[in-house]
Enzyme design. Structure first.
Site, PDB file in Angstrom:
ATOM      1  CB  SER A 107     -35.694  -7.226 -19.155  1.00 35.32           C
ATOM      2  OG  SER A 107     -35.374  -8.328 -19.541  1.00 35.32           O
ATOM      3  CE1 TYR A 130     -30.035 -11.953 -19.698  1.00 35.34           C
ATOM      4  CE2 TYR A 130     -32.454 -11.743 -20.402  1.00 35.34           C
ATOM      5  CZ  TYR A 130     -31.477 -11.870 -19.291  1.00 35.34           C
ATOM      6  OH  TYR A 130     -31.678 -11.727 -17.972  1.00 35.34           O
ATOM      7  CB  THR A 156     -27.191  -9.576 -19.362  1.00 43.15           C
ATOM      8  OG1 THR A 156     -27.894  -8.425 -18.627  1.00 43.15           O
ATOM      9  CG2 THR A 156     -27.079 -10.910 -18.495  1.00 43.15           C
ATOM     10  CE  LYS A 252     -27.857  -6.647 -14.228  1.00 46.20           C
ATOM     11  NZ  LYS A 252     -28.187  -8.306 -14.094  1.00 46.20           N
ATOM     12  CG  HIS A 276     -28.447 -12.977 -13.636  1.00 46.76           C
ATOM     13  ND1 HIS A 276     -28.229 -12.284 -14.883  1.00 46.76           N
ATOM     14  CD2 HIS A 276     -30.058 -13.129 -13.743  1.00 46.76           C
ATOM     15  CE1 HIS A 276     -29.370 -12.420 -15.739  1.00 46.76           C
ATOM     16  NE2 HIS A 276     -30.201 -12.798 -15.010  1.00 46.76           N
TER      17      HIS A 276
END
Length: 387
Positions: A107, A130, A156, A252, A276
């Protein structure tokens, strides 16, 4: 030592060993948590079709996800703050995934940095991005992922704005935890966790602190992140990120057939049907219920993966039989990590593979790649009848 036969065994140990703040962070959804709950419970509506007098020898769970060989079509999903569940958590999880033969996704909001994980592993992992307002930071983050030889970029799409998670606000979630009377009282009961944390330098957001102008430590990080998620993210920006990356792209957070078609248009290599983990739009459909509709819309034109609510090998089997080419586990491996470190992640993977293998055999299949709707009994109105 506890005998681990299911993911819930790991969850019970995890709850005892990890501070409440981080247990609640993983084990919660947004608002009423309806979507968080239904992600798991909706699997129960699908039944498996038992077949007998079928040759069950020579079974295999091996497959491919985005052209990469996998021991089973299960990847470790990106989970923020993994290094707060267990010291050096991202490194431990990545090493367990590598040894097992499944993909690990790091992440953006990890505790251990891209470089720290790359240094401790020998095979490429995936990196989850992100999109932030600081375009220079995003560009440098992508360059760092390339330099670490990451083999896929997972973008994402469903966190342009943060869904409210009541428990995190009430617990004053932070990494490392702020020392209030309440958190100190809880930490005093988590000695093993605390002693391990004292031995590592990885206690902040390793991909951000020291890599962003004006963010040199955790004190000014919260203010930066609060205003950084890109509210203006659109498909044109996704195309630019794809071009900037130049490699395999996975999108995603797809939960609608129209968005799946747009992902196809921008040339993604795969999409992840995901909400999520029920942590963003509460009241949205569960991932497993949306999977059939999205498969019908784009399934033969793009690789479709599925994330959300998977706690067993049977859940994996159901997603694959509905058409997904890959699945992701988040909480299931976090339970293992918090319970027993790297060995716990391995244990979670072993539990899921064993149940997938045996259930597949009892459904009359020897190869995970041959699973189909023929192996399931799905209610006629599984996706719901909506006006």
């Amino acid at each position: 030592m506890a005998v681990i036969t299911e993911i819930n065994d790991l969850k019970r140990i995890y709850k005892r060993r990890v501070p409440k703040m981080f247990y609640d962070y993983a084990e919660s959804g947004s608002w009423t948590e309806q979507t968080f709950r239904e992600n798991s419970t909706d699997f129960d509506q699908i039944r498996l079709r038992q077949r007998v007098a079928v040759d069950m020898s020579g079974r295999t769970t091996t497959s491919q996800m985005i052209g990469q060989d996998v021991a089973m079509p299960v990847a470790l999903a990106p989970v923020g703050l993994t290094g707060m569940q267990s010291a050096d958590g991202e490194i431990k999880a990545a090493k367990a995934a590598e040894a097992f033969g499944v993909p690990y996704t790091l992440s953006t909001m990890s505790i251990c940095s891209i470089e720290a994980v790359a240094e401790q592993t020998s095979k490429p992992f995936w990196f989850q991005l992100y999109t932030m307002n600081d375009e220079d930071y995003v560009r440098r983050l992508i360059e760092r992922a390339k330099a670490a030889n990451c083999s896929a970029l997972v973008i994402t799409l469903d966190l342009q704005i943060l869904g409210q998670r009541h428990k995190d606000l009430k617990n004053g979630l932070s990494a490392p935890p702020k020392l209030t009377a309440k958190t100190i009282a809880n930490l005093m009961t988590k000695w093993t966790w605390g002693l391990e944390m004292l031995k590592t330098q990885n206690r902040g957001f390793g991909n951000i602190v020291g890599h962003v102008h004006g963010v040199s430590d955790n004190t000014n990080l919260a203010a930066w992140t609060a205003e950084q998620f890109d509210l203006s993210l659109d498909w044109k920006k996704i195309e630019k990120l794809k071009e900037m990356w130049g490699g395999k792209i996975i999108l995603k957070g797809i939960l609608d057939a129209e968005d799946a078609k747009m992902a196809l248009k921008v040339g993604a290599d795969a999409i992840i049907v995901s909400n999520h983990g029920g942590r963003q739009l509460d009241g949205a459909m569960s991932s497993i219920k949306m999977l059939p509709e999205i498969m019908d819309a784009v399934g033969d034109q793009i690789e479709v993966h599925m994330d959300g609510g998977i706690r067993s090998g049977q859940d994996v089997l159901k997603a694959l039989a509905l058409g997904a080419k890959g699945t992701y586990i988040g909480r299931a491996y976090i339970y293992g990590l918090g319970a027993m470190g790297q060995a716990g992640v391995t244990s979670a993977l072993e539990v899921i593979r064993k149940e997938l293998d045996i259930s597949m055999a009892l459904c009359g299949e020897r190869d995970v790649n041959n699973l189909s709707r023929d192996n399931l009994l799905v209610p006629e109105d599984f996706g719901g009848r909506w006006a």
